[in-house]
Motif scaffolding. Structure first.
Motif, short mmCIF file in Angstrom:
data_model
loop_
_atom_site.label_atom_id
_atom_site.label_comp_id
_atom_site.label_asym_id
_atom_site.label_seq_id
_atom_site.Cartn_x
_atom_site.Cartn_y
_atom_site.Cartn_z
N LYS A 1 24.91 28.60 36.13
CA LYS A 1 24.60 30.17 37.06
C LYS A 1 23.93 30.66 36.13
CE LYS A 1 25.33 33.62 40.17
NZ LYS A 1 24.72 33.32 41.54
N VAL B 1 25.45 39.66 38.74
CA VAL B 1 26.90 39.28 39.89
C VAL B 1 27.37 38.47 39.80
CG1 VAL B 1 27.40 40.66 41.76
CG2 VAL B 1 25.66 42.13 40.36
N ASN C 1 30.85 49.05 48.27
CA ASN C 1 29.61 48.61 49.24
C ASN C 1 31.15 47.71 49.63
OD1 ASN C 1 27.10 48.74 49.26
ND2 ASN C 1 26.59 47.41 47.75
N GLY C 2 31.78 47.35 48.95
CA GLY C 2 33.36 47.38 49.44
C GLY C 2 34.47 47.92 50.03
N GLU D 1 28.80 36.83 42.78
CA GLU D 1 29.92 37.55 43.48
C GLU D 1 31.08 36.22 44.59
OE1 GLU D 1 29.05 39.60 45.83
OE2 GLU D 1 26.95 40.62 45.40
N ASP D 2 31.00 34.99 44.01
CA ASP D 2 32.69 34.44 44.25
C ASP D 2 32.67 33.85 43.42
OD1 ASP D 2 30.06 33.14 43.54
OD2 ASP D 2 30.19 31.27 44.97
N SER E 1 38.50 33.97 50.46
CA SER E 1 37.81 35.21 49.75
C SER E 1 38.03 35.26 48.62
CB SER E 1 37.92 36.25 50.92
OG SER E 1 39.65 37.17 50.49
N TYR E 2 36.58 36.31 48.34
CA TYR E 2 36.67 36.27 46.60
C TYR E 2 36.37 37.69 46.53
CZ TYR E 2 35.56 31.94 46.44
OH TYR E 2 35.44 29.91 47.08
N ASP E 3 36.15 38.39 45.50
CA ASP E 3 35.90 39.51 44.72
C ASP E 3 35.17 39.29 43.92
OD1 ASP E 3 37.96 41.34 45.97
OD2 ASP E 3 39.39 41.17 44.87
N PRO E 4 33.78 39.80 43.55
CA PRO E 4 32.90 39.79 42.51
C PRO E 4 33.10 40.36 41.11
CG PRO E 4 32.94 41.92 43.64
CD PRO E 4 33.94 41.66 44.32
N LYS F 1 26.65 50.04 38.40
CA LYS F 1 26.54 48.85 39.23
C LYS F 1 28.19 48.30 39.71
CE LYS F 1 24.38 44.62 40.98
NZ LYS F 1 23.61 45.11 42.23
N LEU G 1 29.10 47.96 44.13
CA LEU G 1 29.96 47.21 44.15
C LEU G 1 31.31 47.46 45.06
CD1 LEU G 1 29.79 44.38 41.87
CD2 LEU G 1 28.21 44.26 43.83
#
Length: 365
Positions: free
Chosen positions: A47, A353, A82-83, A355-356, A334-337, A75, A79
């Motif tokens: 990554k 970051v 945004n969540g 994301e997944d 589903s995922y949390d960052p 940051k 997030l």
């Protein structure tokens, strides 16, 4: 006996290879953990575009490090904001039945042509002040409507149903106040009365009970409908549809309790492995977080268990019929960052970051 030295050398070589690879020298669970850790390390490096961890000889001074920590926290807060914008709105339908009593008091201008019933609804545990009422309807049962239509037909009169909100009077006389909420003509198999305003006011208040009054009127004098025909046995249902915010935090708490594998769980669920960057030798170039909870999905997918879609259900049936179609697999839904503060290939402190990175939910797909 001539082959004994050769056999001994082969045995020593095999033992050396097993020692190097760790095969059969660790319990199976430990081997699986090592494989998972290697997969995590490889994935993180890929990554970040790195072939191997960077070698850090000089680190930032304390002032620069504090600044980077501040940016890191900013940051994380971004997030979270945004969540929160993605918070779902949960809708639910509540069915409440009233305590029903025939009333002899006069209400409205209908006099002897009317029959009235006092309705008292009690608050339940699911009815709380944070709910928004989207719809509230009082539904009359089929038996009541049949009796009303029959009575109206026998007297050639028309039956009307009115619903009032009852509240204590603000005047000194202490008389109850009645506010008309809705009226309907009895001419169909089903009948609903709109009580949105009264229910919303009740839900948002601290009042334990909602008091309504149902009035049945005829346009001509008629004495065929009373408490014996439509009385305390009549079935009335107050159907309330509510909406409330399900915050990200609430979803995560529910996810932890509902998704994590229970003891000896074999169906699709979420498993966890705590990864310490210090223990894997990465603490010199990964600054924060110091640990990472790796979650992954594992388990069987029997019929109609956590289906991701209708396609997953069809896939299971096709697999059950002929076996040629692969069965649904337990995969992340589903995922949390996660934000990683680290040194890059140029040995500069940055944050990335993922994301997944953290599995929130598992399902069968």
């Amino acid at each position: 006996m001539q082959n004994s030295p050769w056999k001994l050398r082969c045995a020593a070589l095999c033992f050396t290879l097993l020692s190097i690879t760790g095969v059969q020298l660790r319990p199976l669970a430990e081997q699986e953990k090592m494989i998972q850790l290697e997969a995590v390390k490889k994935s993180i490096l890929d990554k970040l575009g790195l072939h191997k961890p960077p070698v850090i000889r000089e680190k930032m001074d304390k002032d620069e490090m504090r600044k980077m920590y501040w940016l890191y926290q900013e940051k994380l807060m971004e997030l979270q904001r945004n969540g929160s914008k993605e918070d779902t709105l949960e809708r639910r339908v509540h069915l409440l039945t009233p305590k029903l009593e025939h009333s002899r008091k006069k209400c409205g201008m209908h006099g002897s042509n009317s029959h009235r019933y006092s309705l008292v609804f009690s608050r339940t545990q699911t009815i709380h002040q944070q709910l928004s009422v989207m719809r509230a309807e009082l539904k009359l049962c089929k038996e009541m409507l049949t009796a009303l239509r029959s009575a109206a037909a026998n007297s050639t009169s028309k039956a009307m149903v009115h619903i009032y909100k009852v509240s204590e009077s603000k005047h000194a006389n202490g008389e109850q106040e009645h506010k008309l909420l809705d009226s309907r003509l009895v001419d169909e198999d089903t009948l609903t009365l709109n009580v949105d305003s009264a229910v919303q006011q009740w839900v948002s208040s601290s009042e334990k009970c909602l008091r309504l009054e149902l009035e049945i009127t005829f346009d001509k004098p008629f004495v065929g409908v009373g408490s014996k025909r439509i009385g305390a046995d009549a079935t009335l249902v107050l159907e309330v549809e509510t909406q409330e915010h399900a915050s990200s935090k609430t979803r995560r708490v529910r996810s932890l309790s509902d998704e994590d594998c229970k003891k000896s769980e074999k169906k699709c669920c979420r498993k966890s492995l705590l990864v310490s960057f210090e223990q894997i030798g990465w603490s010199d170039w990964i600054v924060h977080p110091t640990t990472y909870e790796m979650r992954f999905c594992d388990g069987s997918c029997p019929h109609n268990y956590k289906p991701a879609s209708m396609h997953a259900q069809i896939k299971y049936r096709m697999h059950h019929i002929n076996g040629d179609t692969p069965a649904p697999c337990c995969v992340p839904g589903s995922y949390d960052p996660m934000v990683l503060m680290h040194y890059n290939a140029e040995r500069k402190l940055v944050f990335t970051v993922f994301e997944d990175m953290i599995v929130r939910k598992c399902h069968c797909a």
